[in-house]
Every structure is written in C-alpha cells, then in structure tokens.
Design an enzyme around this catalytic site. Sequence first.
Site, mmCIF file in Angstrom:
data_model
loop_
_atom_site.group_PDB
_atom_site.id
_atom_site.type_symbol
_atom_site.label_atom_id
_atom_site.label_comp_id
_atom_site.label_asym_id
_atom_site.label_seq_id
_atom_site.Cartn_x
_atom_site.Cartn_y
_atom_site.Cartn_z
ATOM 1 N N GLU A 1 -8.622 -4.059 -26.862
ATOM 2 C CA GLU A 1 -8.111 -5.110 -25.995
ATOM 3 C C GLU A 1 -6.975 -5.876 -26.677
ATOM 4 O O GLU A 1 -5.967 -6.207 -26.043
ATOM 5 C CB GLU A 1 -9.270 -6.049 -25.594
ATOM 6 C CG GLU A 1 -8.904 -7.255 -24.765
ATOM 7 C CD GLU A 1 -8.187 -6.945 -23.454
ATOM 8 O OE1 GLU A 1 -8.115 -5.784 -23.037
ATOM 9 O OE2 GLU A 1 -7.663 -7.902 -22.848
ATOM 10 N N GLY B 1 0.838 -1.205 0.000
ATOM 11 C CA GLY B 1 0.000 0.000 0.000
ATOM 12 C C GLY B 1 0.862 1.240 0.000
ATOM 13 O O GLY B 1 2.058 1.181 -0.297
ATOM 14 N N GLU C 1 1.373 -4.899 -23.760
ATOM 15 C CA GLU C 1 1.812 -5.174 -22.390
ATOM 16 C C GLU C 1 2.748 -6.373 -22.278
ATOM 17 O O GLU C 1 3.597 -6.399 -21.400
ATOM 18 C CB GLU C 1 0.635 -5.296 -21.426
ATOM 19 C CG GLU C 1 -0.240 -6.499 -21.632
ATOM 20 C CD GLU C 1 -1.424 -6.523 -20.678
ATOM 21 O OE1 GLU C 1 -1.305 -6.058 -19.545
ATOM 22 O OE2 GLU C 1 -2.488 -7.028 -21.087
HETATM 23 C C1 F6R Z 1 -4.380 -5.967 -18.721
HETATM 24 C C2 F6R Z 1 -4.782 -5.989 -17.342
HETATM 25 C C3 F6R Z 1 -5.059 -4.693 -16.681
HETATM 26 C C4 F6R Z 1 -6.249 -4.845 -15.724
HETATM 27 C C5 F6R Z 1 -6.435 -3.556 -14.912
HETATM 28 C C6 F6R Z 1 -7.650 -3.631 -14.021
HETATM 29 O O1 F6R Z 1 -4.185 -7.252 -19.202
HETATM 30 O O2 F6R Z 1 -4.859 -7.014 -16.738
HETATM 31 O O3 F6R Z 1 -5.281 -3.676 -17.599
HETATM 32 O O4 F6R Z 1 -7.388 -5.122 -16.467
HETATM 33 O O5 F6R Z 1 -5.305 -3.327 -14.132
HETATM 34 O O6 F6R Z 1 -7.542 -4.671 -13.111
HETATM 35 P P1 F6R Z 1 -8.801 -5.282 -12.379
HETATM 36 O O7 F6R Z 1 -9.664 -5.883 -13.412
HETATM 37 O O8 F6R Z 1 -8.245 -6.278 -11.424
HETATM 38 O O9 F6R Z 1 -9.484 -4.132 -11.696
#
Ligand code: F6R
Length: 613
Positions: A486, A101, A493
């Site tokens: 996407e 955090g 990435e």
């Molecule tokens: C890309 C990826 C990130 C997550 C983003 C949100 O492959 O995994 O872009 O989608 O960090 O994460 P969540 O869905 O856990 O809120």
Amino acid sequence: MCGIVGYIGKQQAYPILIKGLQRLEYRGYDSAGIALIHDGKLNVYKAKGKVADLVQFASQKDISGNIGIAHTRWATHGEPNLVNAHPHYSQSEELAIIHNGIIENYALLKEGLIKEGYTFHSETDTEVLVQLIEYVKKSNGVDLTSAVQLALNQVIGAYAICVIEKSFPDVIVAARKGSPLVVGIGIDEFFLASDATPIVEYTDQVVYVGDEEIVTLQRGKSIEIKTIANVQKTPEIKKLEMTISQLEKGGYPHFMIKEIFEQPKTLSDSMRGRVSIDEKSIKLSGFIDNKEKFLNAKRIIITACGTSWHAGLIGKYAFEEFARIPVEVEYSSEFRYRNPVINEQDLVIPISQSGETADTLAAVELAKSKGAFIFGICNVVGASIPRMTHSGCYTHAGPEIGVASTKAFTAQVTVLLMLALLIGKEKGTITNAFYEKCVEELANIPNKIKRILEQNETISQFAKTFTYAQNFIYLGRGYNFPVALEGALKLKEISYIHAEGYPAAEMKHGPIALISQEMPVVVIATKAGMYEKVVSNIQEIKARKGKIISIVTEGDVVVKNLSDYSISIPDTEECFVPLLAAIPLQLMAYHIAVVKGCNVDQPRNLAKSVTVE
Ligand code: F6R
C-alpha cells in the site's frame, strides 16, 4: 468513470451544475461540458481539461437556463479532446446526452445508424447512444422517456445517462445500468448526479436509481420511475447522511492531507456503536444477523481492487489467524473471468470504497450466481455493491475525495479486524482474554494515530530528500507486507515515482540486485511481528549501501541506528500495526508528491471511481 450532473427547477442551472462538476471532478478530469436549454435554444459548451477550463470558456457565453446537464470525463472511447467531450448532440441537435459507462455494442449500433443516414463527429460510444435515441424517437413517434426505454433495450453495456430535449425544456430523462445515479428531490426542483455530493447542499431527500431503471423528472410533477422492461416502480426516497463540511478542504491545502488527518476520527466512526469498552465486546449487526454463515463458512474469498485489495490481504492474515478459516484474496478483474470454483459454503467479501468498481461488482454478481453468501465492506452508502450484497458493513469513513485512498483503507482494515476477532471469539479459536485485550487496544488506535500525525512536519522535511529518486522499494513481513504494498502504491500513484512492495525476505530472491546507494528502501520494522528477521533483512540492504527509511516502534534504537531516516509509531498488537504503519507512509507519499509539484488530489490518468473494467 466520469461524473454526471443534472438540474431542473426554478433556479439558474449553470452554477449548480458547475459546482456539482467540481464535486465530481475526482471521477475524471480529461474534459468537461454542459448543456442548457434557454429561450428555445439547446446550448452545449465544452472544454478540454478541467472544470475550471470549462468555466473560463463559458464565461463569454449565454449560460442562462433552469434546466441543464453537465459532465466531467475520464476518457474511455476516444482521446480526451473537445470533440469527444460530453454532452453530445443528436443529429438534429434536438437532443443532448451525458453518459458515464461503456456501450459495448456501439460499433454495431453505429453501423446501423450510418445506414439510416446518421453521421458522427466523435469517436465516442455516447454519440451513438444519443443518435439511437433520436432515431427510435422519430421512427416510433414517441416521447423522450419511451425513446430512451426502447433504445436502451438495444444496448449492451454499462451506463448512467441524462438526456434533454430542446423542444421540451420541462423534462430530463435519466437511466442507469451498472453506473451510479442519484436523484435529489427539492421543492419544485430535481437534481441528478453520479453520487450525492453535488446534491447535499440543496436537499437531503434522495432516490438511488436502481439498475435498468429510467427516471423522468418533469417540472411540476413527481419523479416517475419505470424499468427498461416497462414496469412502473415506486420511488424509495431516502434521507442523506452527509454534510457539506465533509466535502470541503477545511483549511487543508489538499483533500488527501485532510483525509490523512481525519483518520483518528474516521476510525472512531468506524467503531462507533460497534466497539464497546465497557462490555469489552464488538457488535456488528451484519454479523449478528448472519452468524451461521460466518461460523459455518468453509472458506472466505475476498475480492477487491487496488488499495481495497491491500486491505483484503490484511483481512486474510486476521481471518486465518483468529477465525482459522482459509482465505483467498482475489483481484476482482481476474476472479470474474477465470471461472473460479465457488460454492454455497463460501463466504465472499467484496471490499470497495466507492462501491461502484466495475470489476468488483462483476465479481459479486458471479459469486452470487454460484450461491455464495456475499458480505460487502463499502464506504459509500447506497452504492451499487452494497445494494447487491446479502449483507455487509459500511466503513463510515465519510466521503473520500482525494483520488489516492487513505482514510478508506484504514477504515476497511478496521472493519476486517473487527470481523475476524468477532468470528474468532464466537468460534472459540481465540481466547476471551485475547479478544478483550484486542477490543481495548482497538479503541486506543485513534489516539495512537494522533501521536503519529504529530510527526507530519518531520516527515515533510525528510521527504524533500527523496524527490530525486526514480524508484523506491517498500518491505514488510506478516501483517506489514500488505502495508508495504500500500505504501508503494500511494507513492507511485501520486508522485509518479516507480515503487514496489515486497515481503522483506523475498528481497534476496531477486530485487536485492536493484539495491545501490541511489535506492531508497522503506522498511516496516516494528517490534510486533518478526522483528529480528526484518532486522536481518535491513542488514542485507545496508551492506549494499541502500538508503533506509524505517518505520519502527517507539523506543527502538537498533533499527533506528541502522536507518538513514526513521519514523516511530506507538507499540500495539501485531494485527493493529497496519493501522498505524500506514499513516507515515501516506504522509511520506503526500509530501514527496507535493514537493515534486504533482497534483496529489487528481493524479494523472486516474479517477476515483473505476466504473469501467
Ligand atoms: C488507490 C486507490 C485505488 C482503489 C481501487 C478500488 O489509492 O484508490 O487503487 O482502491 O480503484 O476502488 P474501490 O475501493 O472504490 O473499489
């Protein structure tokens, strides 16, 4: 982000902690460290880099002890080096802490502590916290739990922490606010971790620590929980629904490819008990329990980040088409800070795989404070976001370990489509015949994905051709526009190739200037959805000698003939195309990254769970 693990019990802590760190490495891999108490000594070992580096370093050390804490870091305050790695000692080296955090007021606290004679070795906010705990402990003559409590009352920020004390080898004190923390309860032993993955092997009895709660785990005693405001709490013990096999690669070289291949199953899991072919219906308990909220919603606001945001954009197309409710799709990080107009008639849908993304969590808090009804779509059971929402729907994709989201994305889209169809059916904005046709087709999607996965080898072959590329463009229209976004995100990435997604018709408003024979352009040109228009867009690229990789509907020859490479996907209803078109794009990104020698499961600078803003 960062992953934290703790153990106290009868077993040797080291192997449990290391295995736990390996399970949590998706949360960060800049450095790793461990603290163990043994024979009156508090030993701290750290290494820059991955958990494997720590293991190598510790191989020459005394790793005994049946109490310990360990950390894998994603750097926030201070560069990823040995000094900034956790655990951090307090001044007297009596205490050691691990932290996930950010302590926002660390500078002010540090200044005060320096005046009291404390010196600091690292640039981290975490070292400030452990010094503060020690200072409070000494000046008030209290035990560790009380010192943690008093110290946390001075802290602004987010944290999940574990603290141990050299002179008290029978206690771990942990606390959380904003960052996740789970306690596993075994027989005469306790486990602590950022999520349940390091725990599942040892016990299925867990307590999800609540916000602003402090946990004391003492040998020979039951778990004790109190709040930072000193209110005693009764621990709520839950049963874990997770298996170890879900956390292993199962013969695949990477988690990402395993998770891509799992999609026929994960989509079936998302639909299980919800989509009934016999009754030609969809049932979502979160919808049934709050039907009026959905039917009366004047507006839907979807809030999410990254891949989840892309899923949300597909949700917008479906909600507007089927339920005729206006939808806004917000980046949580923007939404939370721009004083948005939200009211009690709004239905807010946060989407998050991890359920821990700090910005989405803050967006939920904001929308909730303005009286909106919050319906969460999350994957990780018991995570912070689902705990904060009024209602929701789990995606049931199982643990997603590869940092690049794949199966969670298609599961999110599945849930959004189910919801949109359900609202449309109840509102009468779609016909029964269309609804029933969609229910039937939804159930066919897992088998159609299996057929696409059969082309894995072909995709892996042509992916090799594109490792030279510095840039990619992805194009799609309608429901396929978010899929293009996407696809581009997946590629950039994990392969570090720059990629942009565009609505296909936007090309001529600027990006077409980039087209040359060097530029691969991925076009989603399926029969369902503005096919002819996309064909014209392809002609425009072809005329400028761009390399075309197309995703086409089985049997298509027109686009195939215009393309340098093409991948066929089965025909389906337009709204379901994203569930199919996403698969070849995931495979392509994966294979390009593998050929380039990239670490696909742990791409540089990224972490799976973004618990800092
Ligand atoms: C890309 C990826 C990130 C997550 C983003 C949100 O492959 O995994 O872009 O989608 O960090 O994460 P969540 O869905 O856990 O809120």
